[in-house]
Design a protein around this motif. Sequence first.
Motif, PDB file in Angstrom:
ATOM      1  N   GLU A 193       0.956  -1.282   0.017  1.00  0.00           N
ATOM      2  CA  GLU A 193       0.220   0.053   0.141  1.00  0.00           C
ATOM      3  C   GLU A 193       0.717   1.301  -0.048  1.00  0.00           C
ATOM      4  O   GLU A 193       1.454   1.410   1.081  1.00  0.00           O
ATOM      5  CB  GLU A 193      -0.944  -0.029   1.343  1.00  0.00           C
ATOM      6  N   PRO A 194       0.971   2.049  -1.008  1.00  0.00           N
ATOM      7  CA  PRO A 194       1.774   3.129  -1.206  1.00  0.00           C
ATOM      8  C   PRO A 194       1.259   4.440  -0.158  1.00  0.00           C
ATOM      9  O   PRO A 194      -0.072   4.414  -0.064  1.00  0.00           O
ATOM     10  CB  PRO A 194       1.823   3.614  -2.476  1.00  0.00           C
ATOM     11  N   ASP A 195       1.971   5.157   0.273  1.00  0.00           N
ATOM     12  CA  ASP A 195       1.717   6.374   1.044  1.00  0.00           C
ATOM     13  C   ASP A 195       0.627   7.132   0.018  1.00  0.00           C
ATOM     14  O   ASP A 195       1.325   7.345  -1.145  1.00  0.00           O
ATOM     15  CB  ASP A 195       2.821   7.198   1.403  1.00  0.00           C
ATOM     16  N   PRO A 196      -0.611   7.481   0.412  1.00  0.00           N
ATOM     17  CA  PRO A 196      -1.539   8.237  -0.416  1.00  0.00           C
ATOM     18  C   PRO A 196      -0.956   9.720  -1.128  1.00  0.00           C
ATOM     19  O   PRO A 196      -1.011   9.856  -2.144  1.00  0.00           O
ATOM     20  CB  PRO A 196      -2.721   8.627   0.663  1.00  0.00           C
ATOM     21  N   GLU A 197      -0.201  10.175  -0.190  1.00  0.00           N
ATOM     22  CA  GLU A 197       0.378  11.354  -0.751  1.00  0.00           C
ATOM     23  C   GLU A 197       1.557  11.119  -1.900  1.00  0.00           C
ATOM     24  O   GLU A 197       1.688  11.836  -2.917  1.00  0.00           O
ATOM     25  CB  GLU A 197       1.143  12.323   0.523  1.00  0.00           C
ATOM     26  N   MET A 198       2.330  10.179  -1.693  1.00  0.00           N
ATOM     27  CA  MET A 198       3.036   9.837  -2.692  1.00  0.00           C
ATOM     28  C   MET A 198       2.505   9.570  -4.271  1.00  0.00           C
ATOM     29  O   MET A 198       2.826   9.932  -4.963  1.00  0.00           O
ATOM     30  CB  MET A 198       4.156   8.459  -2.300  1.00  0.00           C
ATOM     31  N   LEU A 199       1.566   8.512  -3.837  1.00  0.00           N
ATOM     32  CA  LEU A 199       0.720   8.121  -5.032  1.00  0.00           C
ATOM     33  C   LEU A 199       0.185   9.222  -5.692  1.00  0.00           C
ATOM     34  O   LEU A 199       0.191   9.245  -6.929  1.00  0.00           O
ATOM     35  CB  LEU A 199      -0.317   7.060  -4.493  1.00  0.00           C
ATOM     36  N   ALA A 236      13.813   0.577   0.716  1.00  0.00           N
ATOM     37  CA  ALA A 236      13.001   0.922  -0.223  1.00  0.00           C
ATOM     38  C   ALA A 236      12.459  -0.397  -0.935  1.00  0.00           C
ATOM     39  O   ALA A 236      13.217  -1.011  -1.656  1.00  0.00           O
ATOM     40  CB  ALA A 236      13.659   1.866  -1.339  1.00  0.00           C
ATOM     41  N   SER A 237      10.988  -0.376  -1.497  1.00  0.00           N
ATOM     42  CA  SER A 237      10.636  -1.564  -1.919  1.00  0.00           C
ATOM     43  C   SER A 237       9.561  -1.314  -3.092  1.00  0.00           C
ATOM     44  O   SER A 237       8.913  -1.921  -3.588  1.00  0.00           O
ATOM     45  CB  SER A 237       9.749  -2.240  -0.748  1.00  0.00           C
ATOM     46  N   SER A 238       9.994   0.012  -3.861  1.00  0.00           N
ATOM     47  CA  SER A 238       9.100   0.213  -5.085  1.00  0.00           C
ATOM     48  C   SER A 238      10.036   0.378  -5.982  1.00  0.00           C
ATOM     49  O   SER A 238      11.296   0.636  -6.014  1.00  0.00           O
ATOM     50  CB  SER A 238       8.281   1.502  -4.629  1.00  0.00           C
ATOM     51  N   HIS A 239       9.274   1.137  -7.239  1.00  0.00           N
ATOM     52  CA  HIS A 239      10.065   1.324  -8.255  1.00  0.00           C
ATOM     53  C   HIS A 239      10.582   2.907  -8.066  1.00  0.00           C
ATOM     54  O   HIS A 239      11.508   3.384  -9.307  1.00  0.00           O
ATOM     55  CB  HIS A 239       9.056   1.415  -9.523  1.00  0.00           C
ATOM     56  N   PHE A 240      10.259   3.467  -7.059  1.00  0.00           N
ATOM     57  CA  PHE A 240      10.739   4.849  -6.938  1.00  0.00           C
ATOM     58  C   PHE A 240      11.544   5.092  -5.326  1.00  0.00           C
ATOM     59  O   PHE A 240      11.302   5.780  -4.623  1.00  0.00           O
ATOM     60  CB  PHE A 240       9.576   5.767  -6.612  1.00  0.00           C
ATOM     61  N   PRO A 241      12.647   4.439  -5.594  1.00  0.00           N
ATOM     62  CA  PRO A 241      13.567   4.570  -4.191  1.00  0.00           C
ATOM     63  C   PRO A 241      14.070   6.154  -3.995  1.00  0.00           C
ATOM     64  O   PRO A 241      14.160   6.509  -2.895  1.00  0.00           O
ATOM     65  CB  PRO A 241      14.842   3.700  -4.623  1.00  0.00           C
TER      66      PRO A 241
END
Length: 113
Positions: free
Chosen positions: A5-11, A84-89
């Motif tokens: 679940e990404p941080d809503p602000e980052m998403l 970091a566990s996304s495509h956006f470290p």
Amino acid sequence: MFSGEPDPEMLAFVAEQITLTPAHAGVPLLFDHCAQDWRDVLPRIDVPTLVIGCEGSHVHPDSQRFIAKQIPDARLHVFTSDVASSHFPFLENPAAFNAVVEKFLAEEPGTRA
């Protein structure tokens, strides 16, 4: 592009950035990214290269390992999922990302940190 679940602000930020790319630029770029095979180019790269990946990214770190092996003298850094566990470290953990890039720049001759 996010694991879990990404941080809503980052998403929201990423979604906004995507909408800022005009279709006349984004569509050919995405097509080129998906349709071209650049494997023959990798061995010809002759500048200091840092390849970055993340455990947990939708792009498996094995692809970055392959790329780093194909580029002469490339350096590889794979962020563990706890960092970091996304495509956006660079968005998810800017301090960790910047530390890796700064270390690479400081250790490579001819680059400036």
